[in-house]
Design a protein around this motif. Structure first.
Motif, short mmCIF file in Angstrom:
data_model
loop_
_atom_site.label_atom_id
_atom_site.label_comp_id
_atom_site.label_asym_id
_atom_site.label_seq_id
_atom_site.Cartn_x
_atom_site.Cartn_y
_atom_site.Cartn_z
N ALA A 276 0.82 -1.21 0.00
CA ALA A 276 0.00 0.00 0.00
C ALA A 276 0.86 1.26 0.00
O ALA A 276 0.51 2.27 -0.62
CB ALA A 276 -0.92 -0.01 1.22
N SER A 277 2.00 1.21 0.69
CA SER A 277 2.89 2.37 0.72
C SER A 277 3.48 2.64 -0.67
O SER A 277 3.63 3.80 -1.07
CB SER A 277 4.02 2.13 1.73
N ILE A 278 3.79 1.57 -1.40
CA ILE A 278 4.30 1.75 -2.77
C ILE A 278 3.21 2.39 -3.64
O ILE A 278 3.49 3.32 -4.41
CB ILE A 278 4.75 0.40 -3.36
N LEU A 279 1.96 1.90 -3.50
CA LEU A 279 0.86 2.51 -4.25
C LEU A 279 0.68 3.97 -3.87
O LEU A 279 0.37 4.82 -4.72
CB LEU A 279 -0.44 1.74 -4.00
N ALA A 280 0.84 4.28 -2.59
CA ALA A 280 0.71 5.67 -2.14
C ALA A 280 1.79 6.55 -2.76
O ALA A 280 1.53 7.70 -3.16
CB ALA A 280 0.76 5.75 -0.62
N VAL A 281 3.01 6.04 -2.86
CA VAL A 281 4.08 6.80 -3.50
C VAL A 281 3.79 6.99 -4.98
O VAL A 281 4.04 8.06 -5.55
CB VAL A 281 5.44 6.11 -3.28
N MET A 282 3.23 5.94 -5.62
CA MET A 282 2.78 6.11 -7.02
C MET A 282 1.78 7.25 -7.11
O MET A 282 1.81 8.05 -8.05
CB MET A 282 2.12 4.82 -7.52
N GLY A 283 0.88 7.31 -6.12
CA GLY A 283 -0.10 8.38 -6.10
C GLY A 283 0.54 9.75 -5.99
O GLY A 283 0.08 10.72 -6.60
N LEU A 284 1.63 9.85 -5.22
CA LEU A 284 2.34 11.12 -5.09
C LEU A 284 2.92 11.55 -6.43
O LEU A 284 2.81 12.71 -6.84
CB LEU A 284 3.45 10.98 -4.05
N PHE A 285 3.54 10.60 -7.15
CA PHE A 285 4.07 10.91 -8.48
C PHE A 285 2.93 11.24 -9.45
O PHE A 285 3.05 12.14 -10.29
CB PHE A 285 4.90 9.74 -9.02
N ASP A 286 1.81 10.51 -9.32
CA ASP A 286 0.69 10.76 -10.22
C ASP A 286 0.07 12.13 -9.98
O ASP A 286 -0.41 12.77 -10.91
CB ASP A 286 -0.36 9.67 -10.04
N LEU A 287 0.06 12.57 -8.72
CA LEU A 287 -0.46 13.90 -8.42
C LEU A 287 0.28 14.96 -9.23
O LEU A 287 -0.32 15.87 -9.81
CB LEU A 287 -0.30 14.18 -6.92
N ALA A 288 1.61 14.81 -9.32
CA ALA A 288 2.41 15.73 -10.12
C ALA A 288 2.21 15.48 -11.61
O ALA A 288 2.00 16.42 -12.40
CB ALA A 288 3.89 15.59 -9.76
N GLY A 289 2.23 14.20 -12.01
CA GLY A 289 2.16 13.88 -13.44
C GLY A 289 0.83 14.25 -14.06
O GLY A 289 0.79 14.78 -15.18
N THR A 290 -0.28 14.00 -13.36
CA THR A 290 -1.59 14.28 -13.93
C THR A 290 -1.88 15.78 -13.96
O THR A 290 -2.49 16.28 -14.90
CB THR A 290 -2.68 13.53 -13.14
#
Length: 428
Positions: A276-290
């Motif tokens: 879940a922490s890895i998915l959350a970090v993906m979400g952090l990158f996605d926040l910037a990317g999207t």
């Protein structure tokens, strides 16, 4: 109350940005709700003895109905009002998720998390975002849609580590109660701060001319609205190209990684909290990317952007099976590249839809395209579960998902964007 706030903000901040903030919170709660089954999958398997395929079936029903509700939700917003539709959906969502804490049989899982939650979240996600953006913005639509799309990433970032920790320490039932409470808390905020449209608070859409005319209220049946828009769109090649590429988008994000990544991490000895922490970090990158994708969609050819997004996502997925064996640099590299690209496809897809079909029809037609997205997600959620059950690993499912993205990167270049041409088209 809304008109008073709009008057006080006049000249400093357009109320459209308040509408975006409220919608962001709605979509964030929706994202958290839809992410929660990924941390519940293994505990449900252990508590009830349900197979991975049985649980995946409920999630695939959820994903399919989430998408199929999109066009009808957009039509209901036109006919009955945006705020009323959202309030009903949030109330149903909170009640159903809370009731799921009492379930004892697999048919209850299929009914609550498959049918009811799938339908309710279909009215509070991407179609809602497209409707709000098209009503409140004439300029900066790409940026506004990018911010709303990033709510999915923020939902992961906020909810997943918390829900995974709750599951690990207290079981799956506290998870559904937390999610239900979050959905209930947002209801009064929507009632107080989300107007029906700019005219409700004496404003024009952001960037619209002073003499711009607001669309007349719709009196048709929502089902008629939805199918009429589909009939007009279905005769065009562009609609089916958008539908197919968004099908691949859903299959490679919500359906596969969003549903199975935590369970996949378990196959390699990683705990649910770690996954879940890895998915959350993906979400952090996605926040910037999207968010960046939304900004780029206002300035560059959306077809070219989509080609890059699908191509890079496909390469990241093809690399994923090897990432678990590459030590400290394997998963972080995947997390960064896949995260930046997670749902960056949404803003350029919304722009292509609006450019091709016009701002009036676009939310409903985008709803049908979202249906394609979620059918793809349902296909991947169920297919990956079946492949994992029969082959003992997720490797083949990962390769299929990556290959589909590479195909979509080529197909999207064939979409013929013609601003101002189409069914009552209005320049974006």
């Amino acid at each position: 109350m809304q008109a008073t706030i709009a008057r006080r903000l006049e000249g400093r901040l357009h109320y459209g940005w308040i509408a975006i903030a409220v919608t962001f919170l709605i979509m964030l709660i929706t994202a958290g709700t839809r992410a929660s089954p990924s941390v519940m999958m293994v505990p449900l398997e252990h508590d009830f003895g349900w197979s991975r395929a049985t649980i995946s079936l409920a999630l695939s029903i959820n994903l399919a109905l989430f998408g199929l509700m999109g066009p009808f939700a957009a039509a209901a917003m036109l006919r009955f009002g945006l705020r009323r539709t959202v309030l009903v959906a949030l109330t149903v969502l909170a009640t159903a998720v809370a009731a799921s804490s009492l379930m004892q049989a697999s048919w209850q899982l299929q009914l609550i998390w498959g049918v009811v939650v799938g339908c309710a979240t279909g009215a509070t996600a991407m179609t809602l975002g497209a409707t709000v953006v098209n009503r409140w913005f004439f300029q900066r639509r790409g940026l506004a849609m990018g911010l709303l799309t990033a709510s999915s990433a923020t939902g992961q970032l906020v909810f997943l580590p918390l829900l995974a920790a709750l599951t690990e320490n207290h079981g799956w039932r506290p998870v559904v109660l937390v999610v239900a409470g979050a959905a209930a808390l947002i209801v009064p905020l929507v009632a107080w701060l989300l107007p029906e449209r700019p005219g409700s608070v004496g404003l024009k859409p952001y960037g619209a001319a002073a003499d711009a005319v607001e669309a007349a209220p719709v009196t048709q049946n929502p089902i008629t609205i939805a199918f009429s828009a589909l009939r007009r769109a279905a005769v065009t090649r562009d609609f089916w190209l958008l539908f197919f590429t968004f099908f691949v988008c859903g299959a490679s994000t919500n359906g596969y990684i969003g549903t199975h990544f935590i369970a996949m991490c378990g196959d390699f000895g990683l705990t649910p909290v770690k996954g879940a922490s890895i998915l959350a970090v993906m979400g952090l990158f996605d926040l910037a990317g999207t968010t960046l994708s939304g900004w780029l969609s206002d300035r560059y050819n959306p077809r070219v952007l989509l080609c890059w997004y699908y191509g890079l996502r496909g390469l990241a997925l093809l690399y994923l099976p090897a990432a678990f064996g590459l030590g400290v640099f394997g998963l972080p590299l995947f997390t960064m590249f896949y995260g930046l690209d997670w749902i960056a496809t949404v803003p350029p897809t919304v722009r292509l839809t609006t450019d091709r079909f016009g701002s009036t029809d676009a939310p409903v037609i985008f709803g049908w395209i979202v249906a394609g997205h979620q059918l793809g997600a349902a296909f991947a959620a169920l297919g990956a579960g079946l492949l994992r059950g029969s082959l003992g690993s997720y490797t083949v499912a990962t390769w299929i998902s990556g290959g589909l993205c590479v195909v979509a990167a080529l197909v999207v270049l064939r979409i013929h964007r013609r601003p101002g041409v189409g069914m009552g088209a209005v320049p974006a």
